[in-house]
Every structure is written in structure tokens, then in C-alpha cells.
Scaffold this active site. Sequence first.
Site, mmCIF file in Angstrom:
data_model
loop_
_atom_site.group_PDB
_atom_site.id
_atom_site.type_symbol
_atom_site.label_atom_id
_atom_site.label_comp_id
_atom_site.label_asym_id
_atom_site.label_seq_id
_atom_site.Cartn_x
_atom_site.Cartn_y
_atom_site.Cartn_z
ATOM 1 N N LYS A 1 44.840 35.382 16.582
ATOM 2 C CA LYS A 1 44.693 36.762 17.051
ATOM 3 C C LYS A 1 44.574 37.724 15.874
ATOM 4 C CE LYS A 1 47.317 36.074 21.338
ATOM 5 N NZ LYS A 1 48.573 36.381 22.076
ATOM 6 N N SER B 1 50.565 38.382 17.683
ATOM 7 C CA SER B 1 51.824 37.785 18.120
ATOM 8 C C SER B 1 51.609 37.031 19.423
ATOM 9 C CB SER B 1 52.888 38.862 18.309
ATOM 10 O OG SER B 1 54.147 38.294 18.607
ATOM 11 N N ASP B 2 52.435 36.010 19.621
ATOM 12 C CA ASP B 2 52.397 35.272 20.876
ATOM 13 C C ASP B 2 53.803 34.770 21.191
ATOM 14 O OD1 ASP B 2 50.439 33.972 22.950
ATOM 15 O OD2 ASP B 2 51.883 32.421 22.433
ATOM 16 N N THR B 3 54.208 34.888 22.448
ATOM 17 C CA THR B 3 55.547 34.493 22.867
ATOM 18 C C THR B 3 55.470 33.448 23.972
ATOM 19 O OG1 THR B 3 56.450 36.672 22.321
ATOM 20 C CG2 THR B 3 57.745 35.306 23.809
ATOM 21 N N GLY C 1 55.608 33.688 17.791
ATOM 22 C CA GLY C 1 54.875 33.601 16.541
ATOM 23 C C GLY C 1 54.351 34.970 16.170
#
Length: 205
Positions: free
Chosen positions: A65, A81-83, A118
Site C-alpha cells: 500500500k 497499514s493493514d490490520t 503492519g
Amino acid sequence: MSPDTHRDSCAEHRIGLVLASASPRRRELLQQIGVRFSVMPVDICEDVHPGENPAAYVARLAKEKAEAGLAHSDAAAVLGSDTSVVMSGQILGKPVDADDAERMLMSLSGSNHEVMTGVALATAQETQVCVVTTVVHFKELSPETCRAYWQSGEPHDKAGAYGIQGLGAVFVDRIEGSYSSVVGLPLAETAEMLIKAGIPIWQPE
């Protein structure tokens, strides 16, 4: 104009930080620590690769991203960001319907799970990446509670079918780790990345 002068001129006209996410929660968290930024969501494939573990998955998506945002903007830096909610090593995505949400919530009931976020900050010089893991302990839930929660609308677009920053907070007995990471962006680690890249925090409006 010399090539060096042209590069300096381009650098002066680059915008600062871009958040490569449409998440209102991530916007609010960045605003909380006084960061000035623009928003430019990016569209990437979020399929899990064969054999990819959850930590590697969120790190890869955050990096993709951020780097996609950098490639398609005039930003000096792009934050991605990724959750993911992880139960027994399995990633729980967003529920597709009420039954799916109830299944997820009941699997979390009376137990603990991990929330992995992340974060990546991409600049022309480098891409910083980190993964923050928080352990979340859930209270015992009933199917009736899960169905009532679904009717509130809150879990419809939430990984793991709950939002700790909203009504879903009543399910959480305690956490071990970063609260802001569970919401969507670990602020301590993000601030370190920003400072390293020369992007100020704690800026007044």
C-alpha cells in the site's frame, strides 16, 4: 536549469505525508498525534499468499500500500497499514453476513486472540516496515449478544467482526499490548518511523 536545480525544485513541490487508507480510524489516530497529512486510498489485491503467515501477510500489505501510494503520487512519504484479527493462527476477515459474524465472535468468546497490524512508511530513500501484535482477551459471549451486535451495524466492515473503539469494547476483558494498534495504527511505532523520515509530529493546527 541544471539537473540538480530541477531535482531541488521538484522536491520543494512534493507534498508531505500521504495516508494510503480510507479508514477514518487511522485518520483520527494520526490527527491525535498532530501529524499533517493528505489521504489517498490505494487499491491492491489483499489475497493471502499460499503458506503466508499472518505477520508476513500484514507486513506485505502495508508495504504494498505504501509503495503503491508513493508510485502514484507526488508525496514525500506514504504511510500504509493493514490490520488482521488472528485466532489460532487463522486470519479472520470481515464478515459476509450475520451468520458469519456470529461464527467469528463465538470463536473469540471466552478466549484470547491476536490483532496484528503492519505499518509501512515509504520514501524515495527506503521503506520502513514493522508489525505490532496485541493480545486481546474476550469475555464470554452469547449467540443472542452476537446477533444484537450485528444489528447495530458496527461489525459489518470490521476484521474479526468487532471494533474495539466502538460498541465492541464491551466484549474485551483486557489487552496485552498496543490499544491503538488494535484500532488500526500503532502510534508509538508509527511516530518513530515518521521522526526517522523527518516528518514532524505534535504540530498545532
